[in-house]
Design an enzyme around this catalytic site. Structure first.
Site, PDB file in Angstrom:
ATOM      1  CD  GLN A 100      -2.919   1.392   2.162  1.00  0.00           C
ATOM      2  OE1 GLN A 100      -2.454   1.678   3.261  1.00  0.00           O
ATOM      3  NE2 GLN A 100      -4.219   1.312   1.937  1.00  0.00           N
ATOM      4  CE1 TYR A 169      -3.955   9.628   8.163  1.00  0.00           C
ATOM      5  CE2 TYR A 169      -5.072   7.663   7.373  1.00  0.00           C
ATOM      6  CZ  TYR A 169      -4.593   8.433   8.413  1.00  0.00           C
ATOM      7  OH  TYR A 169      -4.761   8.023   9.708  1.00  0.00           O
ATOM      8  NE  ARG A 321     -11.523  -2.975  13.437  1.00  0.00           N
ATOM      9  CZ  ARG A 321     -12.652  -2.323  13.661  1.00  0.00           C
ATOM     10  NH1 ARG A 321     -12.807  -1.647  14.787  1.00  0.00           N
ATOM     11  NH2 ARG A 321     -13.624  -2.318  12.766  1.00  0.00           N
ATOM     12  CB  CYS A 343     -11.276  -9.472  16.644  1.00  0.00           C
ATOM     13  SG  CYS A 343     -11.240  -7.684  16.446  1.00  0.00           S
TER      14      CYS A 343
HETATM   15  C1  FMN Z   1      -4.120  -1.070  13.555  1.00  0.00           C
HETATM   16  C2  FMN Z   1      -4.760  -0.655  12.260  1.00  0.00           C
HETATM   17  C3  FMN Z   1      -3.969  -0.136  11.256  1.00  0.00           C
HETATM   18  C4  FMN Z   1      -4.558   0.230  10.024  1.00  0.00           C
HETATM   19  N1  FMN Z   1      -3.750   0.694   9.024  1.00  0.00           N
HETATM   20  C5  FMN Z   1      -4.284   0.977   7.815  1.00  0.00           C
HETATM   21  C6  FMN Z   1      -3.443   1.380   6.750  1.00  0.00           C
HETATM   22  O1  FMN Z   1      -2.227   1.442   6.862  1.00  0.00           O
HETATM   23  N2  FMN Z   1      -4.041   1.676   5.560  1.00  0.00           N
HETATM   24  C7  FMN Z   1      -5.406   1.566   5.375  1.00  0.00           C
HETATM   25  O2  FMN Z   1      -5.887   1.821   4.273  1.00  0.00           O
HETATM   26  N3  FMN Z   1      -6.210   1.166   6.371  1.00  0.00           N
HETATM   27  C8  FMN Z   1      -5.679   0.855   7.566  1.00  0.00           C
HETATM   28  N4  FMN Z   1      -6.493   0.398   8.565  1.00  0.00           N
HETATM   29  C9  FMN Z   1      -7.935   0.171   8.290  1.00  0.00           C
HETATM   30  C10 FMN Z   1      -8.235  -1.273   7.879  1.00  0.00           C
HETATM   31  O3  FMN Z   1      -7.582  -1.673   6.707  1.00  0.00           O
HETATM   32  C11 FMN Z   1      -9.754  -1.501   7.701  1.00  0.00           C
HETATM   33  O4  FMN Z   1     -10.209  -0.636   6.678  1.00  0.00           O
HETATM   34  C12 FMN Z   1     -10.549  -1.240   8.989  1.00  0.00           C
HETATM   35  O5  FMN Z   1      -9.856  -1.673  10.141  1.00  0.00           O
HETATM   36  C13 FMN Z   1     -11.928  -1.930   8.959  1.00  0.00           C
HETATM   37  O6  FMN Z   1     -11.803  -3.325   8.827  1.00  0.00           O
HETATM   38  P1  FMN Z   1     -11.978  -4.335  10.097  1.00  0.00           P
HETATM   39  O7  FMN Z   1     -13.333  -4.061  10.685  1.00  0.00           O
HETATM   40  O8  FMN Z   1     -11.871  -5.708   9.494  1.00  0.00           O
HETATM   41  O9  FMN Z   1     -10.910  -4.017  11.056  1.00  0.00           O
HETATM   42  C14 FMN Z   1      -5.953   0.068   9.816  1.00  0.00           C
HETATM   43  C15 FMN Z   1      -6.736  -0.422  10.851  1.00  0.00           C
HETATM   44  C16 FMN Z   1      -6.163  -0.795  12.071  1.00  0.00           C
HETATM   45  C17 FMN Z   1      -7.044  -1.352  13.156  1.00  0.00           C
END
Ligand code: FMN
Length: 365
Positions: A100, A169, A321, A343
């Protein structure tokens, strides 16, 4: 349609429909170099090829866009060797991996970059106006930096790249009328606000090759008054598709929005209330686009993933997550040992990923 059946992004075959979505690790050196802890993380994610596509955490394409301590860098040829080891670890059993690529825009902080933040327009954000608008030559240099980063990703063995144009961002700020107040060809109507992304897509094709897939993570809405709305986001996405994007991932919200309308929303671990919170948006995009859409946000059970894929609401299902807590989750789902995650979507991992300790789940398994 079966979640374990192969899918395609561009001409790239992906082993199944699961995507590990970008997860900023905060596990690199101060120079952005890969560390043994970073390799270990990708080794565990790559086991048995259970995750079809692994997308890395946001990597900075220019030092001016560095967002966090410990963030991975891809702004220098010297970093390619370390990144190649990450790729090897992730691909050990056949998973695919995308890097990414990101720039923090005006969300970067002087404490991390040592300089004022740069974005589409100067504005006061969280009480600070320590930022300024990028000049036209700086925008052109930034486009080149994204293309150089994609070329490095290909050299390191990545199967493709994802542009981070979500969550408020840098690139997301250009797309959003809330952040982008420019009056030149990069501001105003949707075509202009999308221009930086379409120009990056074209430049990547010439620097990294037309066959190197580029996907884009976008906001369906910023959840901010005056921010990007669903119809505008679709128009942007279609312009990206025309410019050669191989897929999109649909998210929403940003650091300025409430937790309930942000990208990392709560999901009740018992009742699953709040799960799959971008499903309507993903369906809307997939209905209007030919390229595959990845649905992300609150997917917590195998049954939810199966339903998303069989209904055609999205071509891929993204999970973040739960895979921080249980990197082997999909091995167990595939073997039917489990069909849910433990989770609890508390976001403690997020805070940890930003403090310099590196990302992990602090709750006992
Ligand atoms: C610790 C952490 C770091 C993340 N870093 C990024 C990132 O670097 N780039 C991005 O596009 N999204 C990032 N996200 C967002 C996730 O890719 C995702 O869109 C979001 O957590 C929702 O999905 P989930 O419910 O499965 O966690 C991050 C989320 C978490 C919790």
């Amino acid at each position: 349609m079966n979640v374990w059946k192969e899918g395609k992004i561009g001409s790239l075959q992906i082993g199944n429909r699961f995507v590990h979505t970008a997860t900023g690790e905060g596990l690199c050196t101060e120079k952005g170099e890969a560390t043994p802890r970073l390799l270990e993380r990708y080794r565990s994610l790559g086991r048995l090829g259970a995750i079809g596509l692994i997308i890395t955490g946001h990597m900075y394409v220019e030092k001016s866009g560095r967002m966090r301590p410990g963030q991975t860098g891809i702004d220098d040829d010297a970093l390619v060797r370390g990144l190649a080891q990450v790729v090897q670890a992730a691909k050990q059993d056949g998973s695919r991996i995308f890097a990414q690529l990101a720039h923090g825009g005006i969300m970067t902080m002087r404490t991390v970059t040592g300089k004022e933040a740069l974005g589409p327009s100067k504005m006061t954000i969280n009480g600070s106006d320590d930022n300024r608008a990028l000049s036209l030559p700086e925008i052109h240099a930034l486009i080149q930096s994204f293309a150089d980063a994609a070329r490095r990703a290909r050299e390191a063995g990545f199967d493709g790249v994802q542009l981070h144009a979500a969550h408020g961002y840098g690139l997301s700020q250009f797309l959003s009328p809330y952040f982008n107040r420019r009056e030149d060809e990069y501001g105003g109507p949707v075509e202009n606000r999308t221009r930086i992304v379409t120009q990056i897509l074209h430049k990547i094709k010439s620097e990294a090759g037309c066959d190197f897939p580029v996907t884009i993570k976008i906001n369906s809405t910023d959840a901010l008054a005056g921010g990007i709305r669903l119809e505008d986001a679709l128009q942007s996405a279609r312009l990206m598709e025309e410019a050669g994007a191989a897929g999109i991932e649909v998210s929403g919200g940003c650091a300025l929005t409430q937790a309930e309308s942000g990208p990392m929303r709560p999901v009740n671990p018992k009742t699953l209330k709040g799960a799959c919170y971008f499903r309507d948006e993903a369906r809307f995009f997939q209905k209007h686009m030919r390229i595959p859409v990845t649905l992300v946000g609150g997917v917590r059970t195998l049954e939810q993933a199966e339903d998303i894929i069989s209904s055609g609401d999205a071509a891929f299902v993204g999970i973040c997550r739960p895979l921080i807590r249980e990197p082997d989750l999909l091995i167990r789902w595939r073997q039917r040992i489990a069909s849910q995650t433990t989770c609890i979507s508390c976001n403690r991992c997020l805070a940890l990923s930003r403090t310099g300790t590196g990302v992990f789940c602090p709750h006992k398994l």
